[in-house]
Design a protein around this motif. Sequence first.
Motif, PDB file in Angstrom:
ATOM      1  N   VAL A  76    -116.950  -5.022 -52.899  1.00 28.19           N
ATOM      2  CA  VAL A  76    -116.169  -6.186 -53.703  1.00 28.19           C
ATOM      3  C   VAL A  76    -115.007  -6.967 -52.785  1.00 28.19           C
ATOM      4  CG1 VAL A  76    -115.141  -7.065 -55.819  1.00 28.19           C
ATOM      5  CG2 VAL A  76    -116.990  -5.269 -55.772  1.00 28.19           C
ATOM      6  N   ASP A  77    -114.115  -6.081 -52.531  1.00 32.16           N
ATOM      7  CA  ASP A  77    -112.865  -6.809 -51.812  1.00 32.16           C
ATOM      8  C   ASP A  77    -113.371  -7.540 -50.434  1.00 32.16           C
ATOM      9  OD1 ASP A  77    -111.169  -5.908 -53.538  1.00 32.16           O
ATOM     10  OD2 ASP A  77    -110.897  -4.012 -52.411  1.00 32.16           O
ATOM     11  N   LYS A  78    -114.523  -6.780 -49.646  1.00 30.08           N
ATOM     12  CA  LYS A  78    -115.004  -7.254 -48.347  1.00 30.08           C
ATOM     13  C   LYS A  78    -115.797  -8.727 -48.753  1.00 30.08           C
ATOM     14  CE  LYS A  78    -117.578  -6.050 -44.327  1.00 30.08           C
ATOM     15  NZ  LYS A  78    -118.438  -4.906 -43.951  1.00 30.08           N
ATOM     16  N   GLN A  79    -116.532  -8.589 -49.744  1.00 26.99           N
ATOM     17  CA  GLN A  79    -117.511 -10.097 -49.773  1.00 26.99           C
ATOM     18  C   GLN A  79    -116.526 -11.042 -50.523  1.00 26.99           C
ATOM     19  OE1 GLN A  79    -120.380 -10.157 -48.761  1.00 26.99           O
ATOM     20  NE2 GLN A  79    -120.370  -7.904 -47.693  1.00 26.99           N
ATOM     21  N   GLY A  80    -115.416 -10.940 -50.959  1.00 25.74           N
ATOM     22  CA  GLY A  80    -114.743 -11.741 -51.602  1.00 25.74           C
ATOM     23  C   GLY A  80    -115.111 -12.344 -53.004  1.00 25.74           C
ATOM     24  N   PHE A  81    -115.738 -11.195 -53.663  1.00 25.92           N
ATOM     25  CA  PHE A  81    -116.079 -11.556 -55.099  1.00 25.92           C
ATOM     26  C   PHE A  81    -114.935 -11.788 -55.903  1.00 25.92           C
ATOM     27  CE2 PHE A  81    -120.214  -9.050 -54.067  1.00 25.92           C
ATOM     28  CZ  PHE A  81    -120.857 -10.188 -53.583  1.00 25.92           C
ATOM     29  N   ILE A  82    -113.966 -11.150 -55.769  1.00 28.04           N
ATOM     30  CA  ILE A  82    -112.412 -11.500 -56.600  1.00 28.04           C
ATOM     31  C   ILE A  82    -112.529 -12.991 -56.701  1.00 28.04           C
ATOM     32  CG2 ILE A  82    -110.186 -11.092 -57.013  1.00 28.04           C
ATOM     33  CD1 ILE A  82    -111.873  -8.699 -57.593  1.00 28.04           C
ATOM     34  N   GLU A  83    -112.193 -13.696 -55.518  1.00 24.44           N
ATOM     35  CA  GLU A  83    -111.892 -15.010 -55.162  1.00 24.44           C
ATOM     36  C   GLU A  83    -113.135 -15.726 -56.173  1.00 24.44           C
ATOM     37  OE1 GLU A  83    -109.603 -16.443 -53.828  1.00 24.44           O
ATOM     38  OE2 GLU A  83    -108.729 -14.539 -53.493  1.00 24.44           O
ATOM     39  N   ASN A  84    -114.351 -15.411 -56.254  1.00 23.94           N
ATOM     40  CA  ASN A  84    -115.356 -16.033 -57.013  1.00 23.94           C
ATOM     41  C   ASN A  84    -115.206 -16.108 -58.552  1.00 23.94           C
ATOM     42  OD1 ASN A  84    -117.618 -14.689 -54.561  1.00 23.94           O
ATOM     43  ND2 ASN A  84    -117.207 -17.028 -54.640  1.00 23.94           N
ATOM     44  N   LEU A  85    -114.616 -14.809 -58.950  1.00 29.56           N
ATOM     45  CA  LEU A  85    -114.201 -14.571 -60.287  1.00 29.56           C
ATOM     46  C   LEU A  85    -113.149 -15.592 -60.598  1.00 29.56           C
ATOM     47  CD1 LEU A  85    -114.483 -10.846 -60.989  1.00 29.56           C
ATOM     48  CD2 LEU A  85    -116.102 -12.470 -61.705  1.00 29.56           C
ATOM     49  N   ARG A  86    -112.219 -15.696 -59.638  1.00 35.59           N
ATOM     50  CA  ARG A  86    -110.800 -16.694 -59.838  1.00 35.59           C
ATOM     51  C   ARG A  86    -111.505 -17.989 -60.131  1.00 35.59           C
ATOM     52  NH1 ARG A  86    -106.993 -15.797 -54.902  1.00 35.59           N
ATOM     53  NH2 ARG A  86    -106.083 -17.610 -55.876  1.00 35.59           N
ATOM     54  N   THR A  87    -112.333 -18.369 -59.350  1.00 35.25           N
ATOM     55  CA  THR A  87    -113.144 -19.697 -59.496  1.00 35.25           C
ATOM     56  C   THR A  87    -113.599 -19.892 -60.756  1.00 35.25           C
ATOM     57  OG1 THR A  87    -113.459 -19.660 -56.931  1.00 35.25           O
ATOM     58  CG2 THR A  87    -114.543 -21.484 -58.422  1.00 35.25           C
ATOM     59  N   LEU A  88    -114.394 -18.722 -61.290  1.00 38.85           N
ATOM     60  CA  LEU A  88    -114.982 -18.805 -62.500  1.00 38.85           C
ATOM     61  C   LEU A  88    -114.242 -19.348 -63.764  1.00 38.85           C
ATOM     62  CD1 LEU A  88    -117.954 -16.071 -62.426  1.00 38.85           C
ATOM     63  CD2 LEU A  88    -117.958 -18.822 -62.123  1.00 38.85           C
ATOM     64  N   LEU A  89    -112.804 -18.776 -63.773  1.00 38.71           N
ATOM     65  CA  LEU A  89    -111.803 -19.078 -64.526  1.00 38.71           C
ATOM     66  C   LEU A  89    -111.904 -20.650 -65.011  1.00 38.71           C
ATOM     67  CD1 LEU A  89    -109.074 -16.453 -63.768  1.00 38.71           C
ATOM     68  CD2 LEU A  89    -110.616 -16.245 -65.901  1.00 38.71           C
ATOM     69  N   ALA A  90    -112.097 -21.417 -63.962  1.00 40.05           N
ATOM     70  CA  ALA A  90    -111.986 -22.840 -64.202  1.00 40.05           C
ATOM     71  C   ALA A  90    -113.411 -23.514 -64.396  1.00 40.05           C
ATOM     72  CB  ALA A  90    -111.476 -23.596 -62.938  1.00 40.05           C
TER      73      ALA A  90
END
Length: 709
Positions: free
Chosen positions: A159-173
């Motif tokens: 999850v960290d390597k693939q940047g999925f956290i950033e994708n979840l941050r985007t979904l907050l908007a």
Amino acid sequence: MASDAKFFTKGKIQEFRKELEEAESKDKKFAKRKTVLKKIVANITMGNDMSPLFPDVIRCMSIQVLEIKKMVYLYLVSYGRVKPDQIQHAVVHFLTDCNDRNPLIRALAIRTMSYIPLPIVINALTEPLRHCLRDSDPYVRKTAAICVAKLYMHDPRVVDKQGFIENLRTLLADNNPTVVANAVAALTEISERSETVSLKLNLSVASKLISALGECSEWGQIYILDSLLSFVPQTSADAEMLAERISIRLQHANSAVVLTTIKILLYLMNYIDNGRLKDLLCKKMGPPLVTLLSSGPEVQYVALRNILLIIQRRPAVLKNDVKVFFCKYNDPIYVKLAKLEIMYRLAREENCKAVLAELEEYASEVDVDFVRKAVRTIGRLAIKLSAAADLCITALLSLLETKIAYVVQEVVVVVRDIFRRYPMMYENVIPTLCEHLDDLTEPEAKAAMIWVVGHYAERIDNAVDLLEDLSDNFKEETTEVQLSLLTAVVKLFIQRPDDAKELVSKILKWATEEVDNPDLRDRGFMYWRLLSTDAGAARDVVLSEKPPISTETDRMDRGALDQLLLHTATLGSIYHKNPETFIRTARGKALTDSPALNPASRAVLVSVVEPAKGPVVMPDFPEPRPADLMDTADQEAKSGSSDAVNGSDLKAAPTPAPASNAETNAPSSSAATEFDPYAGLDSVFRGGYVTDAPAPMKAQGEDGDLLFF
């Protein structure tokens, strides 16, 4: 469905395999395969092992029928992880379904893959998951958000390597409220398990999340409301604005949403300076809590345990609603006991007569535990409200007249406490108590009566006879009764030395030579040395004026209470314990300091030590004020808290410092008076006695564990 009940019969693997093979050539509309798969799924539900059919079921994955897809994927969720050597045959079909035109199939494919924690599946999932997080269909996006959290459970590094956290941050908007709610849920679960990710919200993000509440499901609303604990108001105006916006959720029909809303309001009230607004919020919280009491007994109990915490911190919430908590005849015992405690907490001079009348009714019930609790509550009410003490004494005396054994014994115990609260006020009750001396069989009741006789030995003419009768079975009594007898006899001897010299000699001899309990033996040694050394000191120590007892000990520590209120509507609020005391992996949670925090809350602020966190999960929305941003390690260090929002995480209150040991210097023998009535006690003992200094015991904690998600 009733028509599906026929499938729940145990079948044989060979029969199912044969039916699937036959259906491949004679099943144009797939009706036969649907029937066979239903039988297989039914057998899985019943606990029968269907794993040998793995290759046969995989061959059905190519059928583009949603009903069949669902059953096949359910089978793979059950047996995929135990078939690592065969799962690669399913991966090809997974990838095909991830690109299917039907959004339900796309979502079903990535959801099933996230349930199978095998390296080959995880590696194949990463790219389709990235696309699904940006899918045009909101159903796929919301499913993908939860899949990220599941993937984090299996392999955080991916999850960290693939940047999925950033994708979840985007979904907050995201424009879809359900997608936003699932993104919040995923980030919450990840931040709770992660050492490098922490969920923090600024005012802009918190406002957007509140805007999405109206269109979310109940579970989505709970996750979003819980996430607001990660927002730390920097000004009172920020907290007031959020409190006013979420207070509408108090009208929701779902009890969990109501309790979670109350939790957030109580949290924000710590940062609100406007006293009028806080009073208004308290008035708004009362009716929803009362409404919860019309639910089933289980929901009632959860509500009652939470109410018990709330009214200790905010008594104004239900100060005029004590009658709502009067027990009904058909309430379960656990609900009745919870209501009794709340009635006691809400009792005031204005309503004490109504509460006392209700408690008297309860004391005539048939449930023994409930009756005992009701009698105890009457005694506690007398101690709490001096204006009600006379009424409570009258009620207790009327209960003595019932001559019911367990009622009489509870009355004796609570009257002892009332004597300690109001010394020298109700001595006229003592003869009535002594009349029931023979009815006392329980250790606590005996000990209470012995205390009364010893304490008022000068006013009880036959005190010597009473204590002699009670001491006949001294060696067979419980330690509690023995300790009370020892102290009472010494008190009697100090007040009436001529009458009690023989009795005190006998009791001290038994206590120091013929019992094994070290507490009793040490107390006997102490009394013997004190009596034989200095008569004046003995009187000063044993008959010293004790401070009246109060109800202050009933109140929970303010700092611990603030912590538990952050845990409203969760298991910790039912146990009234911080979660780390029964959940090994639970993290601490406490109020975070900020310029808006009330001085009273800051004075009892509890710091929570957390592991160092990495980058804060914060979506990039426009126009955040600098004071709203909580994204640096320095700010976390100042706050002493790094909160991962989840209803089951709450840091325990700090262990209180041990009380200092008072040292008492023994007076010299020269200080004894010329006439020493205790001089003859030396002959009671044979030789000297040496006792060891007590050593403090180290407390040991216990770890618990709770698996969820």
